[in-house]
Design a protein around this motif. Structure first.
Motif, mmCIF file in Angstrom:
data_model
loop_
_atom_site.group_PDB
_atom_site.id
_atom_site.type_symbol
_atom_site.label_atom_id
_atom_site.label_comp_id
_atom_site.label_asym_id
_atom_site.label_seq_id
_atom_site.Cartn_x
_atom_site.Cartn_y
_atom_site.Cartn_z
ATOM 1 N N VAL A 192 0.853 -1.179 0.000
ATOM 2 C CA VAL A 192 0.000 0.000 0.000
ATOM 3 C C VAL A 192 0.895 1.238 0.000
ATOM 4 O O VAL A 192 1.584 1.501 0.976
ATOM 5 C CB VAL A 192 -0.934 0.027 1.235
ATOM 6 N N PRO A 193 0.892 2.013 -1.098
ATOM 7 C CA PRO A 193 1.748 3.197 -1.148
ATOM 8 C C PRO A 193 1.330 4.230 -0.109
ATOM 9 O O PRO A 193 0.163 4.317 0.275
ATOM 10 C CB PRO A 193 1.527 3.737 -2.565
ATOM 11 N N SER A 194 2.298 5.031 0.342
ATOM 12 C CA SER A 194 2.026 6.080 1.335
ATOM 13 C C SER A 194 0.962 7.024 0.819
ATOM 14 O O SER A 194 0.944 7.374 -0.355
ATOM 15 C CB SER A 194 3.299 6.864 1.630
ATOM 16 N N GLY A 195 0.069 7.420 1.716
ATOM 17 C CA GLY A 195 -0.962 8.385 1.375
ATOM 18 C C GLY A 195 -2.168 7.798 0.669
ATOM 19 O O GLY A 195 -3.098 8.508 0.338
ATOM 20 N N GLU A 196 -2.185 6.501 0.412
ATOM 21 C CA GLU A 196 -3.325 5.872 -0.257
ATOM 22 C C GLU A 196 -4.190 5.130 0.754
ATOM 23 O O GLU A 196 -3.762 4.812 1.849
ATOM 24 C CB GLU A 196 -2.842 4.924 -1.348
ATOM 25 N N LEU A 218 -15.104 -4.703 16.988
ATOM 26 C CA LEU A 218 -15.218 -5.885 17.842
ATOM 27 C C LEU A 218 -16.310 -5.602 18.859
ATOM 28 O O LEU A 218 -16.374 -4.509 19.414
ATOM 29 C CB LEU A 218 -13.902 -6.155 18.574
ATOM 30 N N THR A 219 -17.135 -6.586 19.099
ATOM 31 C CA THR A 219 -18.197 -6.404 20.078
ATOM 32 C C THR A 219 -18.006 -7.389 21.226
ATOM 33 O O THR A 219 -17.523 -8.504 21.038
ATOM 34 C CB THR A 219 -19.591 -6.621 19.450
ATOM 35 N N SER A 220 -18.358 -6.927 22.405
ATOM 36 C CA SER A 220 -18.376 -7.798 23.578
ATOM 37 C C SER A 220 -19.738 -7.610 24.228
ATOM 38 O O SER A 220 -20.571 -6.848 23.740
ATOM 39 C CB SER A 220 -17.238 -7.448 24.535
ATOM 40 N N ALA A 221 -19.979 -8.272 25.313
ATOM 41 C CA ALA A 221 -21.286 -8.213 25.966
ATOM 42 C C ALA A 221 -21.665 -6.800 26.381
ATOM 43 O O ALA A 221 -22.837 -6.437 26.353
ATOM 44 C CB ALA A 221 -21.307 -9.142 27.181
ATOM 45 N N ASP A 222 -20.668 -5.983 26.739
ATOM 46 C CA ASP A 222 -20.990 -4.653 27.251
ATOM 47 C C ASP A 222 -20.319 -3.501 26.515
ATOM 48 O O ASP A 222 -20.462 -2.348 26.899
ATOM 49 C CB ASP A 222 -20.643 -4.556 28.738
ATOM 50 N N ALA A 223 -19.578 -3.788 25.428
ATOM 51 C CA ALA A 223 -18.843 -2.709 24.772
ATOM 52 C C ALA A 223 -18.628 -2.971 23.289
ATOM 53 O O ALA A 223 -18.727 -4.109 22.816
ATOM 54 C CB ALA A 223 -17.491 -2.518 25.448
ATOM 55 N N TYR A 224 -18.319 -1.888 22.584
ATOM 56 C CA TYR A 224 -17.833 -1.942 21.211
ATOM 57 C C TYR A 224 -16.401 -1.430 21.237
ATOM 58 O O TYR A 224 -16.083 -0.496 21.979
ATOM 59 C CB TYR A 224 -18.645 -1.034 20.287
ATOM 60 N N HIS A 225 -15.556 -2.032 20.425
ATOM 61 C CA HIS A 225 -14.178 -1.588 20.277
ATOM 62 C C HIS A 225 -13.988 -1.278 18.800
ATOM 63 O O HIS A 225 -14.100 -2.185 17.967
ATOM 64 C CB HIS A 225 -13.200 -2.675 20.731
ATOM 65 N N LEU A 226 -13.744 -0.023 18.485
ATOM 66 C CA LEU A 226 -13.592 0.405 17.102
ATOM 67 C C LEU A 226 -12.154 0.801 16.832
ATOM 68 O O LEU A 226 -11.563 1.553 17.608
ATOM 69 C CB LEU A 226 -14.485 1.610 16.807
ATOM 70 N N LEU A 227 -11.608 0.330 15.743
ATOM 71 C CA LEU A 227 -10.280 0.715 15.281
ATOM 72 C C LEU A 227 -10.453 1.306 13.895
ATOM 73 O O LEU A 227 -10.981 0.639 13.000
ATOM 74 C CB LEU A 227 -9.339 -0.493 15.194
ATOM 75 N N ARG A 228 -10.050 2.544 13.717
ATOM 76 C CA ARG A 228 -10.140 3.228 12.423
ATOM 77 C C ARG A 228 -8.737 3.578 11.953
ATOM 78 O O ARG A 228 -8.011 4.299 12.633
ATOM 79 C CB ARG A 228 -10.997 4.494 12.534
ATOM 80 N N PHE A 229 -8.352 3.066 10.799
ATOM 81 C CA PHE A 229 -7.023 3.317 10.262
ATOM 82 C C PHE A 229 -6.940 4.728 9.698
ATOM 83 O O PHE A 229 -7.886 5.229 9.093
ATOM 84 C CB PHE A 229 -6.673 2.266 9.210
ATOM 85 N N VAL A 230 -5.792 5.376 9.919
ATOM 86 C CA VAL A 230 -5.566 6.754 9.508
ATOM 87 C C VAL A 230 -4.605 6.763 8.321
ATOM 88 O O VAL A 230 -3.539 6.142 8.379
ATOM 89 C CB VAL A 230 -4.964 7.590 10.668
ATOM 90 N N ILE A 231 -4.990 7.464 7.273
ATOM 91 C CA ILE A 231 -4.121 7.610 6.113
ATOM 92 C C ILE A 231 -3.182 8.780 6.380
ATOM 93 O O ILE A 231 -3.621 9.877 6.704
ATOM 94 C CB ILE A 231 -4.948 7.887 4.841
ATOM 95 N N THR A 232 -1.878 8.521 6.261
ATOM 96 C CA THR A 232 -0.883 9.580 6.460
ATOM 97 C C THR A 232 0.013 9.665 5.224
ATOM 98 O O THR A 232 0.087 8.726 4.428
ATOM 99 C CB THR A 232 -0.006 9.310 7.700
ATOM 100 N N PHE A 266 3.185 9.685 5.255
ATOM 101 C CA PHE A 266 4.455 8.973 5.382
ATOM 102 C C PHE A 266 4.323 7.465 5.360
ATOM 103 O O PHE A 266 4.916 6.797 4.549
ATOM 104 C CB PHE A 266 5.259 9.457 6.595
ATOM 105 N N ASP A 267 3.530 6.834 6.223
ATOM 106 C CA ASP A 267 3.500 5.366 6.203
ATOM 107 C C ASP A 267 2.163 4.730 6.585
ATOM 108 O O ASP A 267 2.023 3.527 6.508
ATOM 109 C CB ASP A 267 4.607 4.786 7.070
ATOM 110 N N SER A 268 1.206 5.492 7.016
ATOM 111 C CA SER A 268 -0.140 4.987 7.344
ATOM 112 C C SER A 268 -0.132 3.786 8.292
ATOM 113 O O SER A 268 -0.784 2.782 8.042
ATOM 114 C CB SER A 268 -0.915 4.662 6.066
ATOM 115 N N THR A 269 0.598 3.887 9.391
ATOM 116 C CA THR A 269 0.642 2.790 10.363
ATOM 117 C C THR A 269 -0.028 3.185 11.680
ATOM 118 O O THR A 269 0.299 2.639 12.723
ATOM 119 C CB THR A 269 2.100 2.367 10.649
ATOM 120 N N VAL A 270 -0.974 4.096 11.603
ATOM 121 C CA VAL A 270 -1.632 4.624 12.798
ATOM 122 C C VAL A 270 -3.131 4.337 12.714
ATOM 123 O O VAL A 270 -3.715 4.344 11.638
ATOM 124 C CB VAL A 270 -1.383 6.148 12.914
ATOM 125 N N PHE A 271 -3.726 4.087 13.881
ATOM 126 C CA PHE A 271 -5.181 3.960 13.928
ATOM 127 C C PHE A 271 -5.722 4.653 15.173
ATOM 128 O O PHE A 271 -5.018 4.854 16.162
ATOM 129 C CB PHE A 271 -5.638 2.490 13.875
#
Length: 134
Positions: A71-75, A84-98, A100-105
């Motif tokens: 995956v090229p940088s910036g794409e 992810l769902t559990s009995a009492d919560a949602y866990h959301l991970l959203r990837f961030v396009i940067t 330089f390397d897009s390795t952040v969420f």
């Protein structure tokens, strides 16, 4: 354009938000944290959610044939978000396009009884698009 702290505070204004992190999925380090974390340890939460992110991004099923390295940088990353769902919560991970390397969420811990998953997903995507790292 908001930075890490502003984005995390914005995430905490979502109904049912319990905690939020910005995480580098390669190193597993939290670049910022606000609110609570599952197990009361934001660093452990960052490391564990980074493992999930890495598995998704490097998966032959979910990622392009060459994996995340193709995956090229910036794409657009091959995976936009994880929910992810559990009995009492949602866990959301959203990837961030940067540029330089897009390795952040963005990670959001959302109370299942008080939160609105659809709204949180939309808002997290908007935050990821505006987030300025550096």
């Amino acid at each position: 354009m908001p930075g890490i702290d502003e984005s995390l505070l914005e995430a905490m204004r979502l109904p049912g938000a319990r905690g939020a992190l910005v995480v580098d999925w390669i190193s597993g380090l939290a670049l910022g944290a606000v609110g609570e974390a599952p197990g009361d340890d934001p660093e452990a939460t960052a490391a564990e959610t980074a493992e999930l992110a890495r598995l998704a991004m490097e998966s032959g099923t979910l990622a392009p044939a060459g994996g995340a390295a193709s995956v090229p940088s910036g794409e657009e990353p091959p995976v936009q978000d994880l929910i992810l769902t559990s009995a009492d919560a949602y866990h959301l991970l959203r990837f961030v396009i940067t540029a330089f390397d897009s390795t952040v969420f963005l990670y959001l811990w959302l109370d299942r009884g008080e939160g609105n998953l659809a709204l949180a997903r939309i808002r997290l995507a908007e935050m990821a698009d505006r987030l300025v790292l550096g």
